[in-house]
Design an enzyme around this catalytic site. Structure first.
Site, PDB file in Angstrom:
ATOM      1  N   HIS A  39       4.784   0.134   0.104  1.00 10.22           N
ATOM      2  CA  HIS A  39       5.530  -0.701   1.043  1.00 10.22           C
ATOM      3  C   HIS A  39       4.651  -1.817   1.596  1.00 10.22           C
ATOM      4  O   HIS A  39       3.416  -1.770   1.480  1.00 10.22           O
ATOM      5  CB  HIS A  39       6.105   0.150   2.184  1.00 10.22           C
ATOM      6  N   HIS A  97       0.831  -1.210   0.000  1.00 12.19           N
ATOM      7  CA  HIS A  97       0.000   0.000   0.000  1.00 12.19           C
ATOM      8  C   HIS A  97       0.860   1.252   0.000  1.00 12.19           C
ATOM      9  O   HIS A  97       2.072   1.208   0.242  1.00 12.19           O
ATOM     10  CB  HIS A  97      -0.923   0.024   1.220  1.00 12.19           C
ATOM     11  N   ARG A 100       5.669   5.483  14.633  1.00 14.55           N
ATOM     12  CA  ARG A 100       5.433   5.970  13.268  1.00 14.55           C
ATOM     13  C   ARG A 100       4.833   7.371  13.274  1.00 14.55           C
ATOM     14  O   ARG A 100       3.961   7.685  14.090  1.00 14.55           O
ATOM     15  CB  ARG A 100       4.485   5.017  12.534  1.00 14.55           C
ATOM     16  N   ASP A 144       0.591   4.898   2.058  1.00 15.37           N
ATOM     17  CA  ASP A 144      -0.132   5.306   3.268  1.00 15.37           C
ATOM     18  C   ASP A 144      -1.252   6.312   2.970  1.00 15.37           C
ATOM     19  O   ASP A 144      -1.036   7.296   2.254  1.00 15.37           O
ATOM     20  CB  ASP A 144       0.834   5.897   4.299  1.00 15.37           C
TER      21      ASP A 144
HETATM   22  C1  SIN Z   1       3.204   0.606   7.795  1.00 13.10           C
HETATM   23  O1  SIN Z   1       2.519   0.141   6.893  1.00 13.10           O
HETATM   24  O2  SIN Z   1       3.277   1.814   7.991  1.00 13.10           O
HETATM   25  C2  SIN Z   1       3.988  -0.319   8.682  1.00 13.10           C
HETATM   26  C3  SIN Z   1       5.237  -0.768   8.039  1.00 13.10           C
HETATM   27  C4  SIN Z   1       6.045  -1.663   8.939  1.00 13.10           C
HETATM   28  O3  SIN Z   1       5.660  -1.888  10.082  1.00 13.10           O
HETATM   29  O4  SIN Z   1       7.085  -2.137   8.502  1.00 13.10           O
END
Ligand code: SIN
Length: 284
Positions: A260, A102, A275, A104
Protein backbone atom coordinates in the site's frame (compact mmCIF):
# COMPACT_ATOMS: atom_id res chain seq x y z
CA UNK A 1 -16.68 -18.86 0.61
CA UNK A 2 -20.04 -19.60 2.22
CA UNK A 3 -19.61 -17.45 5.33
CA UNK A 4 -19.52 -14.29 3.23
CA UNK A 5 -23.34 -14.51 2.91
CA UNK A 6 -23.47 -12.81 6.35
CA UNK A 7 -22.10 -9.66 4.74
CA UNK A 8 -22.98 -7.35 1.86
CA UNK A 9 -19.77 -7.36 -0.24
CA UNK A 10 -19.06 -5.27 -3.33
CA UNK A 11 -15.75 -5.33 -5.22
CA UNK A 12 -14.09 -1.93 -5.68
CA UNK A 13 -11.76 -2.88 -8.55
CA UNK A 14 -11.16 -5.74 -10.94
CA UNK A 15 -8.04 -6.79 -9.04
CA UNK A 16 -8.66 -6.60 -5.32
CA UNK A 17 -10.57 -4.80 -2.60
CA UNK A 18 -14.21 -4.83 -1.52
CA UNK A 19 -16.60 -2.66 0.44
CA UNK A 20 -18.29 -4.63 3.19
CA UNK A 21 -21.70 -3.58 4.50
CA UNK A 22 -24.23 -5.10 6.84
CA UNK A 23 -22.10 -5.08 9.98
CA UNK A 24 -21.59 -2.74 12.94
CA UNK A 25 -18.12 -3.46 14.25
CA UNK A 26 -18.83 -1.67 17.55
CA UNK A 27 -21.24 -4.48 18.51
CA UNK A 28 -19.87 -7.79 19.76
CA UNK A 29 -19.37 -10.11 16.78
CA UNK A 30 -20.78 -13.62 16.63
CA UNK A 31 -18.32 -16.41 15.72
CA UNK A 32 -20.04 -16.66 12.32
CA UNK A 33 -19.55 -12.93 11.69
CA UNK A 34 -15.88 -13.15 12.69
CA UNK A 35 -15.43 -16.11 10.29
CA UNK A 36 -17.14 -14.14 7.54
CA UNK A 37 -14.80 -11.18 8.07
CA UNK A 38 -11.70 -13.40 7.95
CA UNK A 39 -13.00 -15.07 4.77
CA UNK A 40 -13.72 -11.67 3.21
CA UNK A 41 -10.17 -10.51 3.94
CA UNK A 42 -8.64 -13.67 2.48
CA UNK A 43 -10.78 -13.38 -0.65
CA UNK A 44 -10.54 -9.63 -1.30
CA UNK A 45 -7.24 -8.78 0.49
CA UNK A 46 -8.48 -5.24 1.27
CA UNK A 47 -11.87 -4.74 2.93
CA UNK A 48 -13.48 -1.38 3.55
CA UNK A 49 -16.22 -0.61 6.11
CA UNK A 50 -18.07 2.71 6.11
CA UNK A 51 -19.61 4.71 8.95
CA UNK A 52 -18.00 2.80 11.79
CA UNK A 53 -17.75 4.52 15.16
CA UNK A 54 -15.02 2.72 17.08
CA UNK A 55 -13.21 3.66 20.25
CA UNK A 56 -9.53 2.62 20.38
CA UNK A 57 -10.54 -0.36 22.56
CA UNK A 58 -13.18 -1.40 20.02
CA UNK A 59 -10.62 -1.08 17.23
CA UNK A 60 -8.37 -3.48 19.16
CA UNK A 61 -11.31 -5.89 19.58
CA UNK A 62 -11.88 -5.79 15.81
CA UNK A 63 -8.17 -6.37 15.18
CA UNK A 64 -8.27 -9.47 17.39
CA UNK A 65 -10.60 -11.04 14.82
CA UNK A 66 -7.63 -11.10 12.42
CA UNK A 67 -4.77 -12.04 14.75
CA UNK A 68 -2.67 -11.10 17.76
CA UNK A 69 -2.15 -7.37 17.99
CA UNK A 70 1.47 -6.27 17.50
CA UNK A 71 3.40 -3.18 18.60
CA UNK A 72 4.87 -0.69 16.13
CA UNK A 73 8.21 0.27 17.71
CA UNK A 74 8.82 3.64 16.04
CA UNK A 75 5.75 5.49 17.33
CA UNK A 76 4.17 5.91 20.75
CA UNK A 77 0.71 4.46 21.09
CA UNK A 78 -2.26 6.32 22.55
CA UNK A 79 -1.74 6.97 26.28
CA UNK A 80 -4.70 4.82 27.34
CA UNK A 81 -4.43 2.29 24.50
CA UNK A 82 -0.72 1.87 23.63
CA UNK A 83 -1.24 -0.70 20.88
CA UNK A 84 -3.18 1.87 18.83
CA UNK A 85 -1.03 4.46 17.05
CA UNK A 86 -2.25 7.75 15.68
CA UNK A 87 -1.25 8.73 12.16
CA UNK A 88 -1.63 12.49 12.00
CA UNK A 89 -0.55 14.87 9.26
CA UNK A 90 -0.96 18.49 10.30
CA UNK A 91 -2.09 21.30 8.00
CA UNK A 92 1.44 22.74 7.81
CA UNK A 93 3.34 19.50 7.19
CA UNK A 94 4.81 18.50 3.84
CA UNK A 95 5.68 14.83 4.43
CA UNK A 96 3.23 12.07 5.19
CA UNK A 97 3.57 8.69 6.88
CA UNK A 98 3.52 5.64 4.60
CA UNK A 99 3.88 7.69 1.44
CA UNK A 100 5.95 5.12 -0.49
CA UNK A 101 4.82 1.61 -1.52
CA UNK A 102 5.46 -0.97 1.19
CA UNK A 103 4.22 -3.96 3.12
CA UNK A 104 4.03 -3.17 6.84
CA UNK A 105 7.07 -4.12 8.97
CA UNK A 106 8.63 -6.47 6.39
CA UNK A 107 11.90 -5.85 8.33
CA UNK A 108 10.58 -7.92 11.29
CA UNK A 109 11.24 -11.68 11.53
CA UNK A 110 7.45 -12.00 11.86
CA UNK A 111 6.08 -9.06 9.84
CA UNK A 112 2.55 -7.69 10.05
CA UNK A 113 -0.40 -9.84 9.06
CA UNK A 114 -3.41 -7.54 8.94
CA UNK A 115 -3.40 -3.76 9.33
CA UNK A 116 -6.54 -1.90 10.44
CA UNK A 117 -6.73 1.82 9.67
CA UNK A 118 -9.67 3.89 10.93
CA UNK A 119 -10.21 7.39 9.54
CA UNK A 120 -11.06 10.07 12.10
CA UNK A 121 -10.42 13.33 10.21
CA UNK A 122 -9.99 13.42 6.43
CA UNK A 123 -9.24 16.10 3.82
CA UNK A 124 -12.13 17.42 1.72
CA UNK A 125 -10.49 15.59 -1.18
CA UNK A 126 -7.25 13.62 -1.45
CA UNK A 127 -5.39 11.50 1.08
CA UNK A 128 -6.58 8.26 -0.53
CA UNK A 129 -4.63 5.02 -0.07
CA UNK A 130 -3.55 2.80 -2.96
CA UNK A 131 -3.25 -0.98 -2.66
CA UNK A 132 -1.53 -3.47 -5.00
CA UNK A 133 -2.07 -7.22 -5.25
CA UNK A 134 1.33 -8.92 -4.95
CA UNK A 135 -0.12 -12.32 -5.91
CA UNK A 136 -1.46 -11.09 -9.26
CA UNK A 137 1.92 -9.47 -9.87
CA UNK A 138 3.67 -12.81 -9.29
CA UNK A 139 1.18 -14.80 -11.39
CA UNK A 140 1.69 -12.44 -14.35
CA UNK A 141 5.45 -13.11 -14.52
CA UNK A 142 6.90 -15.54 -17.05
CA UNK A 143 7.47 -19.12 -15.82
CA UNK A 144 11.24 -18.66 -16.21
CA UNK A 145 11.26 -15.50 -14.07
CA UNK A 146 9.06 -17.18 -11.45
CA UNK A 147 11.46 -20.14 -11.29
CA UNK A 148 14.44 -17.81 -10.80
CA UNK A 149 12.70 -15.80 -8.06
CA UNK A 150 11.50 -18.89 -6.21
CA UNK A 151 15.04 -19.49 -4.90
CA UNK A 152 15.87 -15.92 -3.87
CA UNK A 153 15.96 -14.41 -0.39
CA UNK A 154 15.98 -10.65 0.29
CA UNK A 155 17.22 -8.42 3.11
CA UNK A 156 14.55 -6.02 4.40
CA UNK A 157 15.70 -3.13 6.60
CA UNK A 158 13.66 -0.55 8.52
CA UNK A 159 16.21 2.24 7.94
CA UNK A 160 16.28 1.89 4.13
CA UNK A 161 15.65 5.30 2.56
CA UNK A 162 15.75 7.21 5.87
CA UNK A 163 18.60 9.65 6.47
CA UNK A 164 19.77 8.95 10.02
CA UNK A 165 17.46 5.93 10.34
CA UNK A 166 13.73 5.35 10.52
CA UNK A 167 13.37 6.50 14.14
CA UNK A 168 14.88 9.87 13.17
CA UNK A 169 12.53 9.94 10.15
CA UNK A 170 9.50 9.51 12.41
CA UNK A 171 10.75 12.29 14.69
CA UNK A 172 10.70 14.66 11.68
CA UNK A 173 6.93 14.14 11.24
CA UNK A 174 5.49 16.84 13.52
CA UNK A 175 2.06 15.25 13.91
CA UNK A 176 3.42 11.87 14.98
CA UNK A 177 4.53 10.87 18.46
CA UNK A 178 7.83 9.16 17.78
CA UNK A 179 9.14 6.57 20.20
CA UNK A 180 12.66 5.90 21.34
CA UNK A 181 13.94 2.79 19.57
CA UNK A 182 16.69 0.84 21.29
CA UNK A 183 17.76 -1.05 18.12
CA UNK A 184 20.74 0.69 16.53
CA UNK A 185 20.88 0.32 12.77
CA UNK A 186 17.17 -0.44 12.70
CA UNK A 187 15.53 -3.82 12.25
CA UNK A 188 16.56 -6.22 9.49
CA UNK A 189 15.13 -9.57 8.41
CA UNK A 190 15.76 -11.93 5.50
CA UNK A 191 12.62 -13.23 3.78
CA UNK A 192 11.90 -15.20 0.63
CA UNK A 193 11.26 -13.05 -2.43
CA UNK A 194 8.25 -15.22 -3.21
CA UNK A 195 6.14 -16.09 -0.17
CA UNK A 196 3.29 -18.55 0.20
CA UNK A 197 0.20 -17.34 2.01
CA UNK A 198 -0.32 -19.49 5.13
CA UNK A 199 -4.12 -19.59 4.74
CA UNK A 200 -4.74 -19.58 0.97
CA UNK A 201 -1.53 -21.18 -0.33
CA UNK A 202 -1.26 -18.36 -2.90
CA UNK A 203 2.25 -17.29 -3.91
CA UNK A 204 3.13 -13.62 -4.08
CA UNK A 205 6.06 -11.23 -4.46
CA UNK A 206 7.52 -10.06 -1.15
CA UNK A 207 9.89 -7.22 -2.03
CA UNK A 208 9.10 -3.55 -1.63
CA UNK A 209 10.84 -0.32 -2.49
CA UNK A 210 10.67 1.04 1.05
CA UNK A 211 12.42 -1.78 2.90
CA UNK A 212 14.03 -4.31 0.52
CA UNK A 213 17.74 -3.49 0.31
CA UNK A 214 19.32 -6.39 -1.60
CA UNK A 215 19.15 -10.09 -2.36
CA UNK A 216 21.08 -12.43 -0.08
CA UNK A 217 24.56 -13.05 -1.50
CA UNK A 218 24.40 -10.02 -3.85
CA UNK A 219 25.47 -6.39 -3.49
CA UNK A 220 22.93 -3.56 -3.46
CA UNK A 221 24.08 -2.48 -6.93
CA UNK A 222 23.58 -6.00 -8.29
CA UNK A 223 20.17 -6.31 -6.66
CA UNK A 224 18.70 -2.91 -7.48
CA UNK A 225 17.68 -3.44 -11.14
CA UNK A 226 15.68 -6.57 -10.30
CA UNK A 227 14.18 -5.05 -7.15
CA UNK A 228 13.12 -2.02 -9.22
CA UNK A 229 11.59 -4.27 -11.90
CA UNK A 230 9.63 -6.28 -9.32
CA UNK A 231 8.39 -3.14 -7.55
CA UNK A 232 7.17 -1.75 -10.88
CA UNK A 233 5.51 -5.09 -11.68
CA UNK A 234 3.62 -5.05 -8.35
CA UNK A 235 2.12 -1.59 -8.86
CA UNK A 236 0.91 -2.07 -12.43
CA UNK A 237 -2.47 -0.26 -12.48
CA UNK A 238 -4.41 -3.45 -13.30
CA UNK A 239 -3.20 -4.97 -10.00
CA UNK A 240 -4.35 -2.04 -7.82
CA UNK A 241 -7.34 -0.52 -6.08
CA UNK A 242 -7.82 2.84 -4.37
CA UNK A 243 -9.64 3.60 -1.12
CA UNK A 244 -11.22 7.00 -0.60
CA UNK A 245 -11.60 7.80 3.09
CA UNK A 246 -14.26 9.60 5.11
CA UNK A 247 -14.48 9.85 8.90
CA UNK A 248 -15.67 6.42 10.08
CA UNK A 249 -14.11 4.47 7.21
CA UNK A 250 -12.20 1.44 8.46
CA UNK A 251 -9.95 -0.42 6.01
CA UNK A 252 -8.35 -3.76 6.80
CA UNK A 253 -5.62 -5.13 4.55
CA UNK A 254 -3.57 -8.30 4.44
CA UNK A 255 0.14 -7.42 4.28
CA UNK A 256 0.86 -11.01 3.22
CA UNK A 257 -0.95 -10.37 -0.06
CA UNK A 258 -0.80 -6.63 -0.78
CA UNK A 259 1.32 -3.50 -0.61
CA UNK A 260 0.00 0.00 0.00
CA UNK A 261 0.89 3.67 -0.38
CA UNK A 262 -0.70 6.72 1.26
CA UNK A 263 -1.10 9.45 -1.38
CA UNK A 264 0.29 12.82 -0.26
CA UNK A 265 -1.95 15.20 -2.24
CA UNK A 266 -3.75 17.27 0.39
CA UNK A 267 -1.39 20.14 1.22
CA UNK A 268 -2.78 22.48 3.85
CA UNK A 269 -5.31 19.95 5.15
CA UNK A 270 -5.32 17.66 8.16
CA UNK A 271 -5.67 13.87 8.12
CA UNK A 272 -5.92 11.76 11.31
CA UNK A 273 -6.24 8.00 11.56
CA UNK A 274 -5.90 5.25 14.18
CA UNK A 275 -3.86 2.19 13.20
CA UNK A 276 -3.41 -1.30 14.62
CA UNK A 277 -1.41 -4.17 13.14
CA UNK A 278 -1.53 -7.88 13.88
CA UNK A 279 1.56 -10.08 13.95
CA UNK A 280 1.84 -12.41 10.99
CA UNK A 281 3.94 -15.55 10.61
CA UNK A 282 7.54 -15.83 9.48
CA UNK A 283 7.20 -15.66 5.66
CA UNK A 284 8.01 -18.90 3.86
C1 SIN B 1 0.38 3.18 6.52
O1 SIN B 1 1.33 3.02 5.75
O2 SIN B 1 0.09 2.34 7.36
C2 SIN B 1 -0.46 4.42 6.41
C3 SIN B 1 -1.43 4.33 5.31
C4 SIN B 1 -2.30 5.56 5.23
O3 SIN B 1 -2.18 6.45 6.06
O4 SIN B 1 -3.12 5.63 4.32
Amino acid sequence: MACESYLDIRAISGALGAEVGGIDLASPLTPAQADALRDALLTHKVIVFRDQSLTPAQLLDTAAVFGDVDVYPFLQGLPDCPKVIEILKLEGEAKNFGGAWHSDTSYFETPAGATLLLALETPAAGGDTLFADTGRAYDALSPAMRRMLDGLVAHNNSDHGYTGGRAAGMARLDGMKSAFVAESGGYEACHPVVRTHPDTGARSLYVNGSHTVRFAGMSEAESKPLIDFLCAQIIRPEFTCRVRWAPGTLTVWDNRAVQHKAINDYAGQRRRMHRVTTRGERPC
